[in-house]
Design a protein around this motif. Structure first.
Motif, PDB file in Angstrom:
ATOM      1  N   VAL A   2       0.779  -1.166   0.012  1.00  0.00           N
ATOM      2  CA  VAL A   2      -0.089   0.078  -0.034  1.00  0.00           C
ATOM      3  C   VAL A   2       0.937   1.224  -0.029  1.00  0.00           C
ATOM      4  CG1 VAL A   2      -1.666   1.396   1.254  1.00  0.00           C
ATOM      5  CG2 VAL A   2      -1.954  -1.322   1.063  1.00  0.00           C
ATOM      6  N   CYS A   3       0.379   2.271  -0.849  1.00  0.00           N
ATOM      7  CA  CYS A   3       1.364   3.313  -0.999  1.00  0.00           C
ATOM      8  C   CYS A   3       0.242   4.502  -1.234  1.00  0.00           C
ATOM      9  CB  CYS A   3       2.413   3.183  -1.950  1.00  0.00           C
ATOM     10  SG  CYS A   3       1.910   3.266  -3.658  1.00  0.00           S
ATOM     11  N   GLU A   4       0.806   5.847  -1.052  1.00  0.00           N
ATOM     12  CA  GLU A   4       0.375   7.095  -1.518  1.00  0.00           C
ATOM     13  C   GLU A   4       0.087   7.017  -2.868  1.00  0.00           C
ATOM     14  OE1 GLU A   4      -0.924   9.419   0.687  1.00  0.00           O
ATOM     15  OE2 GLU A   4      -0.396   8.106   2.212  1.00  0.00           O
ATOM     16  N   PRO A   5      -0.745   7.993  -3.437  1.00  0.00           N
ATOM     17  CA  PRO A   5      -0.663   8.157  -5.042  1.00  0.00           C
ATOM     18  C   PRO A   5       0.428   8.571  -5.614  1.00  0.00           C
ATOM     19  CG  PRO A   5      -2.686   9.174  -3.582  1.00  0.00           C
ATOM     20  CD  PRO A   5      -1.783   8.898  -2.881  1.00  0.00           C
ATOM     21  N   VAL A   6       0.870   8.095  -6.663  1.00  0.00           N
ATOM     22  CA  VAL A   6       2.041   8.635  -7.247  1.00  0.00           C
ATOM     23  C   VAL A   6       1.678   9.267  -8.622  1.00  0.00           C
ATOM     24  CG1 VAL A   6       3.378   6.418  -6.429  1.00  0.00           C
ATOM     25  CG2 VAL A   6       2.146   6.381  -8.742  1.00  0.00           C
ATOM     26  N   GLY A   7       3.006  10.144  -9.147  1.00  0.00           N
ATOM     27  CA  GLY A   7       2.832  10.668 -10.271  1.00  0.00           C
ATOM     28  C   GLY A   7       2.530  10.070 -11.376  1.00  0.00           C
ATOM     29  N   TYR A   8       2.336  10.814 -12.537  1.00  0.00           N
ATOM     30  CA  TYR A   8       1.994   9.882 -13.853  1.00  0.00           C
ATOM     31  C   TYR A   8       3.248   8.987 -14.298  1.00  0.00           C
ATOM     32  CZ  TYR A   8       0.839   8.831 -18.593  1.00  0.00           C
ATOM     33  OH  TYR A   8       0.769   8.317 -19.904  1.00  0.00           O
ATOM     34  N   VAL A   9       4.327   9.409 -14.180  1.00  0.00           N
ATOM     35  CA  VAL A   9       5.538   8.590 -14.586  1.00  0.00           C
ATOM     36  C   VAL A   9       5.818   7.456 -13.917  1.00  0.00           C
ATOM     37  CG1 VAL A   9       7.993   8.560 -15.089  1.00  0.00           C
ATOM     38  CG2 VAL A   9       6.580  10.678 -15.915  1.00  0.00           C
ATOM     39  N   GLY A  10       5.699   7.556 -12.423  1.00  0.00           N
ATOM     40  CA  GLY A  10       5.662   6.500 -11.473  1.00  0.00           C
ATOM     41  C   GLY A  10       4.651   5.442 -11.775  1.00  0.00           C
ATOM     42  N   PHE A  11       3.526   5.966 -11.813  1.00  0.00           N
ATOM     43  CA  PHE A  11       2.195   5.045 -12.125  1.00  0.00           C
ATOM     44  C   PHE A  11       2.410   4.294 -13.086  1.00  0.00           C
ATOM     45  CE2 PHE A  11      -2.099   4.245 -13.350  1.00  0.00           C
ATOM     46  CZ  PHE A  11      -2.273   3.336 -12.511  1.00  0.00           C
ATOM     47  N   MET A  12       2.605   5.037 -14.309  1.00  0.00           N
ATOM     48  CA  MET A  12       2.756   4.136 -15.628  1.00  0.00           C
ATOM     49  C   MET A  12       3.889   3.176 -15.561  1.00  0.00           C
ATOM     50  SD  MET A  12       0.060   4.571 -17.298  1.00  0.00           S
ATOM     51  CE  MET A  12       0.343   3.426 -18.428  1.00  0.00           C
ATOM     52  N   SER A  13       5.146   3.334 -14.863  1.00  0.00           N
ATOM     53  CA  SER A  13       6.225   2.435 -14.921  1.00  0.00           C
ATOM     54  C   SER A  13       5.675   1.096 -14.043  1.00  0.00           C
ATOM     55  CB  SER A  13       7.334   3.196 -13.982  1.00  0.00           C
ATOM     56  OG  SER A  13       8.274   2.348 -13.579  1.00  0.00           O
ATOM     57  N   LEU A  14       4.902   1.442 -12.820  1.00  0.00           N
ATOM     58  CA  LEU A  14       4.180   0.493 -12.376  1.00  0.00           C
ATOM     59  C   LEU A  14       3.389  -0.327 -13.331  1.00  0.00           C
ATOM     60  CD1 LEU A  14       3.151   1.909  -8.875  1.00  0.00           C
ATOM     61  CD2 LEU A  14       5.223   0.462  -9.378  1.00  0.00           C
ATOM     62  N   VAL A  15       2.313   0.317 -13.915  1.00  0.00           N
ATOM     63  CA  VAL A  15       1.552  -0.475 -14.669  1.00  0.00           C
ATOM     64  C   VAL A  15       2.160  -1.155 -16.016  1.00  0.00           C
ATOM     65  CG1 VAL A  15      -0.314  -0.152 -16.646  1.00  0.00           C
ATOM     66  CG2 VAL A  15      -0.318   1.076 -14.248  1.00  0.00           C
ATOM     67  N   SER A  16       3.222  -0.447 -16.714  1.00  0.00           N
ATOM     68  CA  SER A  16       3.706  -1.212 -17.699  1.00  0.00           C
ATOM     69  C   SER A  16       4.526  -2.461 -17.567  1.00  0.00           C
ATOM     70  CB  SER A  16       4.619  -0.065 -18.590  1.00  0.00           C
ATOM     71  OG  SER A  16       5.799   0.407 -17.758  1.00  0.00           O
ATOM     72  N   ASN A  17       4.996  -2.488 -16.103  1.00  0.00           N
ATOM     73  CA  ASN A  17       5.694  -3.680 -15.864  1.00  0.00           C
ATOM     74  C   ASN A  17       4.952  -4.630 -15.138  1.00  0.00           C
ATOM     75  OD1 ASN A  17       8.758  -3.106 -16.560  1.00  0.00           O
ATOM     76  ND2 ASN A  17       7.970  -1.259 -15.781  1.00  0.00           N
ATOM     77  N   ALA A  18       3.684  -4.429 -14.956  1.00  0.00           N
ATOM     78  CA  ALA A  18       2.477  -5.464 -14.238  1.00  0.00           C
ATOM     79  C   ALA A  18       2.306  -6.741 -14.876  1.00  0.00           C
ATOM     80  CB  ALA A  18       1.570  -4.612 -13.781  1.00  0.00           C
ATOM     81  N   LYS A  19       2.065  -7.676 -14.125  1.00  0.00           N
ATOM     82  CA  LYS A  19       1.431  -8.634 -14.770  1.00  0.00           C
ATOM     83  C   LYS A  19      -0.183  -8.509 -15.060  1.00  0.00           C
ATOM     84  CE  LYS A  19       1.109 -13.351 -15.656  1.00  0.00           C
ATOM     85  NZ  LYS A  19       1.801 -14.197 -16.365  1.00  0.00           N
ATOM     86  N   LEU A  20      -0.746  -7.659 -14.367  1.00  0.00           N
ATOM     87  CA  LEU A  20      -2.114  -7.479 -14.709  1.00  0.00           C
ATOM     88  C   LEU A  20      -2.272  -6.253 -13.782  1.00  0.00           C
ATOM     89  CD1 LEU A  20      -3.735  -8.662 -12.029  1.00  0.00           C
ATOM     90  CD2 LEU A  20      -3.361 -10.698 -13.012  1.00  0.00           C
ATOM     91  N   VAL A  21      -3.536  -5.518 -14.022  1.00  0.00           N
ATOM     92  CA  VAL A  21      -4.093  -4.393 -12.995  1.00  0.00           C
ATOM     93  C   VAL A  21      -5.640  -4.868 -12.886  1.00  0.00           C
ATOM     94  CG1 VAL A  21      -4.701  -2.061 -13.473  1.00  0.00           C
ATOM     95  CG2 VAL A  21      -2.752  -3.005 -14.498  1.00  0.00           C
ATOM     96  N   VAL A  22      -5.937  -4.319 -11.504  1.00  0.00           N
ATOM     97  CA  VAL A  22      -7.276  -4.344 -11.237  1.00  0.00           C
ATOM     98  C   VAL A  22      -7.562  -3.086 -10.901  1.00  0.00           C
ATOM     99  CG1 VAL A  22      -8.871  -5.245  -9.247  1.00  0.00           C
ATOM    100  CG2 VAL A  22      -7.026  -6.631 -10.094  1.00  0.00           C
TER     101      VAL A  22
END
Length: 364
Positions: free
Chosen positions: A262-282
């Motif tokens: 669990v973390c605080e909201p992240v900026g656009y670049v940080g969030f898309m870094s997380l998404v682009s390397n994820a197995k999936l998104v909920v």
């Protein structure tokens, strides 16, 4: 004197849509684009951080509206934007998306007889219990120029009686934001902060009222996320209103103890870094459905409708019930999930097509 263009942004999704267009208009130098920030999202994590990530200047005008009920927020935005237009009347007002700022500034502009363009027009969930659907329908009804992301949006507008001459399919501006910052996103590897490996974790975003505004629905979500966290690490940047609801219902300590990252909201670049390397998104977000389709990542959308059906018919998105999160994650992890493809005009050049259309409209 160059035509003055107001680009209205009020909430985080707006910033991602305004940024590529602002940069394109500045590059061309044919108009004078000014960013109008209504202040609908008013904390740094949800607003200023996104401006920095998107390489945007400080807003030229900040209306400072803040929170409140839908009626309070919409009314205050209308009053503040009217004052701005009377002081510095734009040649065109451009609104984006479907938030309260979109509708408030659209109504204000039209009542002042200022030409109005809507970027991301024509999207429909056909669920009018969603405040965003009301904002979309009402804005499209009064806009002079409607820039759509996909053929289904064109069809929706034509079915509502909008003349074809006012409709222009330009593609998905959200993809422009990703392409614009793709190098920075690729270099960040934000997932390493959570001690997980690329492709071996999921990302969670949840904030819709139907999902988080009562304890019963929250209980289902927490139960399902706990199940998933036992088999797949989950990174959950928690929206401020979601955290408030979790704390009020007594679920926040339980979530922290569940093993979720669990973390605080992240900026656009940080969030898309997380998404682009994820197995999936909920998620229950709108924009994330589009970004995952572009990236080819399974997206489990916890909603029973979507205003972006092309992500279902052509993309990697599927609608699921809150109680089906764990089983749907298992399906995605086993490979039983659509691979999808990138829809037409989701290519990173939407801002250029919008600028072309705007230039033609300004000349008229």
């Amino acid at each position: 004197m160059r035509p003055l263009i107001h680009l209205v942004a009020g909430a985080r999704p707006n910033f991602m849509k305004v940024a590529p267009l602002y940069h394109e208009l500045v590059r061309r130098g044919e108009t004078d684009p000014r960013i109008v920030h209504t202040g609908q999202h008013y904390d740094d994590a949800m607003s200023d951080g996104f401006f920095r990530d998107l390489r945007m200047p400080s807003p030229h005008h900040h209306l400072g509206v803040g929170g409140g009920s839908h009626a309070e927020q919409t009314g205050r935005i209308m009053l503040a934007y009217e004052n701005l237009c009377l002081e510095s009347r734009p040649d065109w007002t451009v609104v984006v998306g479907d938030v309260n700022s979109t509708l408030a500034c659209a109504i204000t502009a039209k009542k002042l007889c200022i030409p109005l363009a809507h970027l991301e027009a024509g999207l429909r969930s056909f669920d009018r219990t969603m405040p965003e659907e009301i904002n979309r329908v009402a804005t499209d009804a009064i806009a002079d120029l409607l820039w759509t992301p996909s053929p289904d949006a064109d069809l929706n507008l034509r079915n509502e009686g909008v003349p074809t001459s006012r409709i222009k399919m330009v593609g998905n501006i959200m993809i422009d934001a990703y392409v614009m910052l793709q190098d920075a996103i690729g270099k960040l590897t934000a997932y390493r902060e959570f001690e997980v490996k690329a492709g071996e974790y999921g990302v969670v975003t949840l904030h819709r009222p139907v999902n988080v505004d009562n304890a019963a629905s929250l209980a289902v979500l927490v139960n399902e996320l706990e199940k998933v966290a036992k088999v797949l690490p989950l990174i959950f940047p928690v929206h401020p209103r979601t955290r408030a609801r979790l704390e009020a219902a007594g679920f926040w300590p339980r979530l922290l103890a569940s093993g979720l990252h669990v973390c605080e909201p992240v900026g656009y670049v940080g969030f898309m870094s997380l998404v682009s390397n994820a197995k999936l998104v909920v998620t229950d977000s709108g924009g994330v459905q589009e970004e995952t389709t572009y990236l080819g990542i399974p997206c489990l959308t916890v909603r029973d409708t979507t205003e972006r059906p092309i992500t279902l018919t052509e993309g990697t998105n599927r609608l699921i019930a809150p109680g089906d999160i764990a089983i749907s994650v298992a399906d995605a992890m086993s490979g039983a999930f659509p691979r999808g493809k990138r829809p037409t005009l989701w290519d990173g050049y939407t801002a250029a097509r919008v600028a072309d259309s705007l230039a033609e409209a300004v000349v008229k």
